[in-house]
Design an enzyme around this catalytic site. Structure first.
Site, PDB file in Angstrom:
ATOM      1  CG  ASP A 450      44.960  32.486  40.282  1.00 39.33           C
ATOM      2  OD1 ASP A 450      45.340  32.204  39.643  1.00 39.33           O
ATOM      3  OD2 ASP A 450      44.519  33.962  39.630  1.00 39.33           O
ATOM      4  CG  ASP A 515      41.140  32.865  33.987  1.00 39.28           C
ATOM      5  OD1 ASP A 515      40.557  33.042  35.169  1.00 39.28           O
ATOM      6  OD2 ASP A 515      42.551  33.112  34.063  1.00 39.28           O
TER       7      ASP A 515
HETATM    8  C1  DGJ Z   1      44.542  34.331  36.843  1.00 39.42           C
HETATM    9  C2  DGJ Z   1      42.927  34.191  37.231  1.00 39.42           C
HETATM   10  O1  DGJ Z   1      42.598  33.099  36.586  1.00 39.42           O
HETATM   11  C3  DGJ Z   1      42.658  35.653  36.755  1.00 39.42           C
HETATM   12  O2  DGJ Z   1      40.605  35.406  36.943  1.00 39.42           O
HETATM   13  C4  DGJ Z   1      43.054  36.273  37.786  1.00 39.42           C
HETATM   14  O3  DGJ Z   1      42.830  36.551  38.998  1.00 39.42           O
HETATM   15  C5  DGJ Z   1      44.399  36.724  37.330  1.00 39.42           C
HETATM   16  N1  DGJ Z   1      45.268  35.299  37.491  1.00 39.42           N
HETATM   17  C6  DGJ Z   1      45.348  37.808  37.507  1.00 39.42           C
HETATM   18  O4  DGJ Z   1      46.356  37.421  38.388  1.00 39.42           O
END
Ligand code: DGJ
Length: 715
Positions: A450, A515
């Site tokens: 991430d 997301d």
């Molecule tokens: C952003 C990601 O896109 C989510 O899927 C998740 O992993 C969160 N961060 C976790 O902090």
């Protein structure tokens, strides 16, 4: 016979042709890029490119559409190179000194003796590939040269390539398609966020007016870079379009001393008739030339459960084990533990940098959970965010100087975190070290990597902007990890779709597309994503209802149908499914597994927009098997939808159509003919399916129909 002092240089394969005209002076001119031309005589090209003089103009004819337009030589169009020497010299005028031709590649070496610069441009075009790529290297031959801007490549398109299709958006709403016509001047988009970004994807499509899925001339460009970028389209004096893509450089970011070079990211470009063929060509190229799978070939994409939306930071070992049991029962093949397993991370305010297991949540380490997951026949994946550090972390308390910052400027946090300066060797070693140790100590098959913030005032230790070097350092860590742990797969996730590009994809195997897991939003997001990237990389999850990003309620069928064509998975606590939903989802997963080789290996089928209905499909190489999904976003605005025509099938073959969802119940409104047709009782010629089409029964809003087409084998 060619015009004196001129040479024609060409690079082609069965799909594309690039023709350049080299002259005694100046950089070569781009004469043609597009559909493959026959291997015939090209001598006439130099006559075809010969121009009259113009009144009220300078007395020499300067090629406008050169491979390297520069400043101060009489080319009044935007330049592909800008920079200056220590004495203030800012102009540049390159002459071709060498052409190197190898199978599938062409390198032009040019020099400017006055500026003390050498520039090489390399075009590559692999056999059978629908994508040409180009990158440039600038070398300083003496003194010091400050580079302000260098395009990765430029291309000149015909004057009728006037319609632009771009992809932009924001977090949770990426890949919006916007179209407009550029009649004069310049269109430009710049990304200064230090990662690929959710807002401006480093890509653009141009085409003839009204180009669509199956008609019009289409040219597409993608910059393989995970940092700042700049895209410009200029209308030249003669109406042609000059396209430039490259890295966006901050002031003083690249300063070259004698003997030093700067190499641009790689620019990928393609031509096709219609968007469908364009996407199919880019997908094929991605599969053959961008991705690097463990063991050299892609294995079936494991259906994935990601724990984020089902747990957030509240990790409870017994609950996670129970979720793993429920996931395995549904047919899940990979279990990914998301954020919250390390440091003392109970929310997003602390612990990035403290990559040791939180003993409150996992008293015996991750081992018991990993063993449990593996005992259920699933592989284990883990979330990490290696480039980041929270001010509230042991790592920051020990090394406050390890972050990207500009002296005298405030340290601006994003999601309460700062960015580690990976350009410092000790920081890079530290990051590689803990990732490597984590993989050595645990049976981890997959990292969800991430990256949750944009870069602000990102200077390195020398005080200069460090955006470029930061991206290169990231690639270095990824490359070293891949070399040390070749079996491990990595997902590129930057708050969802913030880092999806051909720069990072050679090191990664999946993208977290957005997301937003809201199925209705995803139909549009995934369509934009699919223009350049293939479905097998596209993380697509069935999530909670009501959805956590939009609050909308959706049936399980709608959520599953939307996730079906991608790298399918789920993003919720599987124990929260009602019994009938769990049974249906298990069937969707089983169907996905049956069709997976086709879904993830076939050529994409796209369709022009219909009345609030979107369709997407895939077909195998010999056109004997296709699957198409129809997605009704809102109610139809007309009584009866237009016939659904299916181009792309074998026109000479007959097909039987079936609905592979056994749980789907036709309503009493379906006609006898529709029941027979969609029930596989009639063999229909592919030619008629393309020309007349079929009448899809009315679909309720936010519902989908999956159709399977099987070629009838000749007796
Ligand atoms: C952003 C990601 O896109 C989510 O899927 C998740 O992993 C969160 N961060 C976790 O902090």
């Amino acid at each position: 016979m060619m015009m004196q002092g001129e040479n024609i240089i060409r690079l082609d394969n069965a799909k594309l042709t690039l023709i350049l005209v080299a002259r005694a002076q100046g950089a070569p001119e781009i004469a043609y890029f597009g559909k493959a031309l026959s291997g015939g005589d090209l001598a006439a090209v130099s006559y075809l490119r010969s121009r009259n003089q113009f009144h009220n103009s300078i007395d020499v004819d300067i090629v406008q559409a050169s491979v390297l337009p520069t400043l101060g030589i009489g080319n009044f169009n935007p330049a592909a190179l800008r920079g200056r020497r220590e004495n203030g010299d800012w102009s540049a005028d390159f002459n071709l000194v060498q052409v190197k031709k190898r199978a599938g590649s062409l390198t032009l070496i040019m020099e400017d003796g006055t500026a003390g610069l050498r520039l090489s441009i390399t075009y590559s075009l692999a056999k059978g590939s629908a994508v040409l790529d180009v990158c440039q290297t600038l070398t300083c031959l003496r003194g010091v040269y400050t580079l302000d801007d260098l395009a990765a490549g430029v291309m000149v398109l015909p004057d009728d390539a006037s319609e632009l299709l771009i992809h932009d958006g924001q977090w949770c709403n990426e890949f919006n398609e916007r179209r407009f016509v550029l009649k004069s001047g310049t269109w430009a988009a710049e990304n200064r966020k230090g990662r690929t970004s959710h807002d401006h994807f480093p890509q653009i499509i141009l085409g003839t007016p009204g180009f669509g899925e199956h008609h019009g001339e289409v040219y597409g460009f993608h910059l393989g870079w995970s940092g700042n970028h700049k895209i410009c389209v200029d209308v030249l004096d003669d109406g042609r379009r000059l396209v430039r893509l490259g890295e966006f450089l901050h002031p003083g970011e690249i300063v070259l001393k004698k003997g030093e070079s700067y190499t641009t990211p790689r620019l990928y470009m393609s031509y096709a008739h219609g968007l469908n063929a364009f996407s199919a060509g880019f997908h094929d190229f991605t599969r053959r030339h961008i991705l690097h799978w463990p063991a050299g070939v892609m294995r079936a994409r494991p259906i994935t459960l990601n724990t984020w939306e089902g747990n957030y930071f509240a990790h409870e070992l017994s609950a996670l084990m129970a979720q793993a049991d429920a996931a395995a029962a549904l047919g899940i093949e990979r279990f990914v533990l998301d954020d919250g397993w390390f440091g003392v991370r109970d929310d997003d305010s602390s612990s990035l940098g403290d990559w040791y297991v939180d003993a409150r949540k996992y008293p015996d380490g991750l081992g018991p959970l990993i063993d449990h997951v593996r005992a259920k026949g699933m592989e284990f994946g883990l979330w990490v965010e290696p480039e980041m550090i929270n001010p509230d972390s042991d790592l920051y308390r020990a090394h406050p100087d390890w972050v990207l910052t500009t002296q005298g400027r405030p340290l601006i946090t994003g999601r309460k975190q700062l960015v580690l300066d990976l350009t410092r060797p000790e920081v890079l070693e530290h990051v590689f070290g803990w990732l490597d140790a984590l993989l050595r100590g645990n049976a981890i098959a997959y990292f969800k990597w991430d990256m949750n913030r944009d870069l602000v005032a990102a200077s390195g230790v020398n005080g200069r902007p460090a955006y470029h070097d930061q991206v290169r350092a990231l690639y270095e860590i990824l490359a070293r990890l891949r070399a040390s742990h070749p079996g491990v797969e990595i997902e590129t996730c930057a708050s969802g779709g913030g880092r999806i590009d051909f720069g990072v994809l050679p090191f990664t195997h999946r993208v977290w597309t957005s997301d937003s897991t809201d199925a209705t939003e995803r139909v549009r997001i995934q369509r934009g994503y699919s223009r350049f990237f293939p479905p097998e990389l596209m993380g697509a999850h069935v999530s909670n209802t009501p959805g956590h990003q939009t609050g909308r309620r959706h049936t399980l069928s709608w959520r599953a149908a939307v996730a079906f064509f991608g790298h399918m998975g789920m993003e919720m606590d599987p124990r929260h499914l009602a019994a009938d939903e769990a049974a249906e989802l298990a069937q969707w997963f089983a169907l996905h597994k049956r069709l997976r080789p086709l879904l993830h290996g076939g050529a994409t089928l796209t369709f022009d927009a219909m009345d609030h209905r979107h369709a997407h499909g895939v077909i195998n190489e010999d056109k004997s098997h296709a699957v198409v999904g129809l997605y009704q976003i809102q109610s139809q605005s007309r009584k009866g939808a237009a016939p659904f025509r299916v181009p792309g099938l074998d026109p000479k073959a007959h097909y039987r159509i079936s609905m592979p969802q056994p749980w789907l119940k036709p309503t009493r409104m379906w006609s006898e003919g529709q029941l027979s047709l969609l029930g596989g009782k009639v063999a229909v010629p592919g030619e008629l399916l393309a020309a007349i089409g079929l009448i899809i029964p009315e679909l309720r809003p936010e519902s989908a129909l999956i159709l399977e087409f099987h070629k009838v084998q000749e007796a």
